[in-house]
Design a protein around this motif. Structure first.
Motif, mmCIF file in Angstrom:
data_model
loop_
_atom_site.group_PDB
_atom_site.id
_atom_site.type_symbol
_atom_site.label_atom_id
_atom_site.label_comp_id
_atom_site.label_asym_id
_atom_site.label_seq_id
_atom_site.Cartn_x
_atom_site.Cartn_y
_atom_site.Cartn_z
ATOM 1 N N UNK A 1 108.195 42.538 -20.293
ATOM 2 C CA UNK A 1 109.049 41.401 -20.668
ATOM 3 C C UNK A 1 109.157 40.334 -19.587
ATOM 4 N N UNK A 2 108.930 40.701 -18.339
ATOM 5 C CA UNK A 2 109.021 39.727 -17.253
ATOM 6 C C UNK A 2 107.743 38.909 -17.087
ATOM 7 N N UNK A 3 106.668 39.373 -17.698
ATOM 8 C CA UNK A 3 105.380 38.682 -17.578
ATOM 9 C C UNK A 3 105.186 37.635 -18.673
ATOM 10 N N UNK A 4 105.810 37.872 -19.819
ATOM 11 C CA UNK A 4 105.523 37.026 -20.977
ATOM 12 C C UNK A 4 106.781 36.857 -21.821
ATOM 13 N N UNK A 5 107.148 35.621 -22.075
ATOM 14 C CA UNK A 5 108.353 35.361 -22.853
ATOM 15 C C UNK A 5 108.037 35.240 -24.340
ATOM 16 N N UNK A 6 109.053 35.438 -25.146
ATOM 17 C CA UNK A 6 108.900 35.251 -26.590
ATOM 18 C C UNK A 6 108.556 33.799 -26.906
ATOM 19 N N UNK A 7 109.130 32.870 -26.165
ATOM 20 C CA UNK A 7 108.831 31.458 -26.387
ATOM 21 C C UNK A 7 107.362 31.154 -26.120
ATOM 22 N N UNK A 8 106.814 31.788 -25.107
ATOM 23 C CA UNK A 8 105.394 31.581 -24.791
ATOM 24 C C UNK A 8 104.513 32.073 -25.934
ATOM 25 N N UNK B 1 96.822 49.588 -23.632
ATOM 26 C CA UNK B 1 96.450 49.966 -22.269
ATOM 27 C C UNK B 1 97.666 49.847 -21.354
ATOM 28 N N UNK B 2 97.542 50.376 -20.148
ATOM 29 C CA UNK B 2 98.703 50.543 -19.276
ATOM 30 C C UNK B 2 99.071 49.289 -18.501
ATOM 31 N N UNK B 3 98.099 48.437 -18.236
ATOM 32 C CA UNK B 3 98.346 47.239 -17.434
ATOM 33 C C UNK B 3 98.636 46.029 -18.316
ATOM 34 N N UNK B 4 99.173 44.998 -17.686
ATOM 35 C CA UNK B 4 99.446 43.763 -18.421
ATOM 36 C C UNK B 4 98.137 43.100 -18.853
ATOM 37 N N UNK B 5 97.173 43.075 -17.961
ATOM 38 C CA UNK B 5 95.864 42.531 -18.328
ATOM 39 C C UNK B 5 95.108 43.542 -19.187
ATOM 40 N N UNK B 6 94.110 43.072 -19.920
ATOM 41 C CA UNK B 6 93.403 43.979 -20.822
ATOM 42 C C UNK B 6 91.889 43.771 -20.745
ATOM 43 N N UNK B 7 91.327 42.989 -21.647
ATOM 44 C CA UNK B 7 89.886 42.713 -21.623
ATOM 45 C C UNK B 7 89.683 41.251 -21.986
ATOM 46 N N UNK B 8 88.505 40.749 -21.665
ATOM 47 C CA UNK B 8 88.164 39.377 -22.049
ATOM 48 C C UNK B 8 86.644 39.239 -22.037
ATOM 49 N N UNK B 9 86.157 38.037 -22.330
ATOM 50 C CA UNK B 9 84.721 37.826 -22.532
ATOM 51 C C UNK B 9 83.875 38.018 -21.281
ATOM 52 N N UNK C 1 102.699 40.678 -28.873
ATOM 53 C CA UNK C 1 104.121 41.006 -29.022
ATOM 54 C C UNK C 1 104.391 42.450 -28.628
ATOM 55 N N UNK C 2 103.452 43.346 -28.914
ATOM 56 C CA UNK C 2 103.596 44.737 -28.471
ATOM 57 C C UNK C 2 103.531 44.826 -26.949
ATOM 58 N N UNK C 3 102.601 44.081 -26.375
ATOM 59 C CA UNK C 3 102.460 44.109 -24.922
ATOM 60 C C UNK C 3 103.705 43.517 -24.242
ATOM 61 N N UNK C 4 104.292 42.511 -24.869
ATOM 62 C CA UNK C 4 105.463 41.869 -24.296
ATOM 63 C C UNK C 4 106.641 42.835 -24.188
ATOM 64 N N UNK C 5 106.701 43.811 -25.086
ATOM 65 C CA UNK C 5 107.770 44.815 -25.020
ATOM 66 C C UNK C 5 107.663 45.649 -23.750
ATOM 67 N N UNK C 6 106.432 45.871 -23.277
ATOM 68 C CA UNK C 6 106.222 46.654 -22.058
ATOM 69 C C UNK C 6 106.277 45.800 -20.800
ATOM 70 N N UNK D 1 94.820 30.266 -23.021
ATOM 71 C CA UNK D 1 95.529 29.532 -21.973
ATOM 72 C C UNK D 1 96.823 30.239 -21.577
ATOM 73 N N UNK D 2 97.558 30.715 -22.589
ATOM 74 C CA UNK D 2 98.853 31.354 -22.335
ATOM 75 C C UNK D 2 98.692 32.765 -21.775
ATOM 76 N N UNK D 3 97.740 33.529 -22.328
ATOM 77 C CA UNK D 3 97.607 34.928 -21.907
ATOM 78 C C UNK D 3 96.322 35.219 -21.139
ATOM 79 N N UNK D 4 95.168 35.039 -21.762
ATOM 80 C CA UNK D 4 93.916 35.508 -21.158
ATOM 81 C C UNK D 4 93.718 34.953 -19.754
ATOM 82 N N UNK D 5 93.804 33.648 -19.602
ATOM 83 C CA UNK D 5 93.548 33.040 -18.300
ATOM 84 C C UNK D 5 94.552 33.513 -17.252
#
Length: 318
Positions: free
Chosen positions: A206-213, A104-112, A199-204, A225-229
Motif C-alpha cells: 500500500x505504501x508503493x502504490x495508491x488507489x488514485x494512481x 510474486x513476493x516483490x513489488x516489481x514483477x516482470x516486463x518486456x 489492485x491485488x498487488x496494491x493490497x500487499x 508509466x505508473x507501474x512498470x517503469x
C-alpha cells in the motif's frame, strides 16, 4: 543471413489477422500433462516452471516464454511443448513472476526486458544436466529472449537456437500500434487484466502504490508509466521502451535465431520487421509470412506453423 521466403498458407477463413488471433487465443485447446516446479530466485522471489517430458530420457530441453499476462498453460505455449516432447525434448513452460496463479513476493514483477529470470531458468536447466537448449519466446517473451541473447558477450554453449514469434522488437512503435482503434478490443482486455492484478498487488504494497494512481490508468502506456517503469527502475515509459527494445541487441546475437513476424500482425509496427539488422548478422533469420496475425499461425492437426518451423530450425542448426 537470409530473409526466409515463407511457405505458410492457412485456410482461407484464417487469412484474416483478427480472426486468426482471436481463434488462437480464445478457442484453440491443447491437452498436455505438466508438473510444476518452483525455483527460488537470487532476490528471494520465485518462478513457477511447468514441465512436460519426452517419453524417453533426453538431454535436450526447450524453454518457452509466454506473452503479456499469459502463463505456462496458454495453447501457444503448450502446443510447442507437446510437439517438442514428441521429438525427444523435455519442455519448461515458464510462468513469469505473478503469472502462475499466485502473486510474486516483490513489488516489481516482470516486463518486456526482464532477462535475469530467463538467465536463471537457463542456468537451472544446465544444472539439471541438459546439454542442448532451445529457447522460444512469444510476443513479450520473444522480446525478452532476443534481448537476452544479444545483451551478453557470451551465452551458455548449451543454447543451440532461439525462435522469436510475433516479436515487438521496437517497443515504442509497437506500443503506438496496440493503442490504435484497430486493436481496441485487445488493448481493453489487457488493461482490464493488468489493473485487476495491480489492485491485488496494491493490497500487499500500500505504501508503493495508491488507489488514485491505479485509477489514473486508462491505457497500456499509462500502466507502463505508473507501474512498470517506476517499479523496475526506469525514468519513465519512454526510458523503459528505449532500454528494453530488443531491436538494438539483434546485431550482437551469436546464437542461430529465427524471427517469425506476420505481415498482417496488427500489434506490430514496421520497425518490428528488422530486415536491416538480419542482413547484417549471419546468425539471424527472418520470416515474414503474409498471414498469421498475432501468434495465429493456424495449420493442420492443431500443430501451428510456427511450432513446426521452430523444430525444423533447430534441426537445421544441429
Amino acid at each position: 543471413m537470409p530473409i526466409i521466403e515463407s511457405t505458410y498458407k492457412p485456410p482461407f477463413y484464417f487469412r484474416n489477422g483478427f480472426v486468426a488471433t482471436v481463434y488462437s487465443g480464445l478457442i484453440r485447446r491443447i491437452s498436455l500433462k505438466q508438473e510444476r516446479e518452483r525455483i527460488t530466485l537470487s532476490d528471494g522471489d520465485f518462478l513457477d516452471l511447468d514441465w512436460s517430458y519426452s517419453q524417453s530420457k533426453t538431454n535436450k530441453v526447450i524453454i518457452l516464454l509466454h506473452g503479456l499476462e499469459g502463463n505456462g498453460q496458454r495453447p501457444y505455449i503448450t502446443g510447442a511443448a507437446k510437439l517438442f516432447n514428441s521429438n525427444d525434448f523435455d519442455a519448461i513452460c515458464v510462468n513469469f513472476r505473478g503469472c502462475s496463479g499466485e502473486e510474486n513476493l516483490n513489488y516489481y514483477s516482470y516486463h518486456s526486458g526482464s532477462t535475469s529470470d530467463l538467465e536463471a531458468v537457463v542456468n537451472h536447466a544446465i544444472t539439471k544436466g541438459y546439454r542442448e537448449i532451445v529457447i522460444k519466446g512469444i510476443s513479450l517473451g520473444a522480446n525478452i529472449m532476443l534481448k537476452y541473447l544479444g545483451e551478453h558477450n557470451e551465452v551458455p554453449n548449451e543454447i543451440k537456437a532461439g525462435i522469436a514469434v510475433s516479436a515487438p522488437c521496437d517497443l515504442s512503435s509497437a506500443s503506438k500500434e496496440i493503442h490504435k482503434l484497430k486493436n481496441k478490443l485487445f488493448h481493453d482486455r489487457f488493461i482490464k487484466d493488468l489493473k485487476n492484478r495491480l489492485m491485488l498487488k496494491q493490497q500487499n504494497f500500500p505504501n508503493e502504490l495508491s488507489t488514485d494512481a491505479i485509477n489514473s490508468i486508462r491505457t497500456l502506456r499509462d500502466f507502463d508509466d505508473v507501474y512498470t517503469a517506476k517499479a523496475h527502475g526506469f525514468k519513465d515509459v519512454d526510458d523503459y521502451h528505449k532500454q528494453c527494445s530488443s531491436l538494438k541487441f539483434l546485431r550482437t546475437i551469436k546464437v542461430p535465431t529465427l524471427i517469425i513476424n506476420a505481415l498482417n500482425d496488427s500489434f506490430l509496427s514496421p520497425e518490428c520487421f528488422p530486415v536491416k539488422e538480419v542482413k547484417q548478422n549471419p546468425n539471424l533469420f527472418l520470416e515474414m509470412p503474409k498471414w498469421g496475425g498475432h501468434v495465429g499461425f493456424i495449420a493442420r492437426k492443431n500443430i501451428y506453423y510456427n511450432e513446426k518451423k521452430a523444430l525444423e530450425f533447430y534441426r537445421e542448426q544441429s
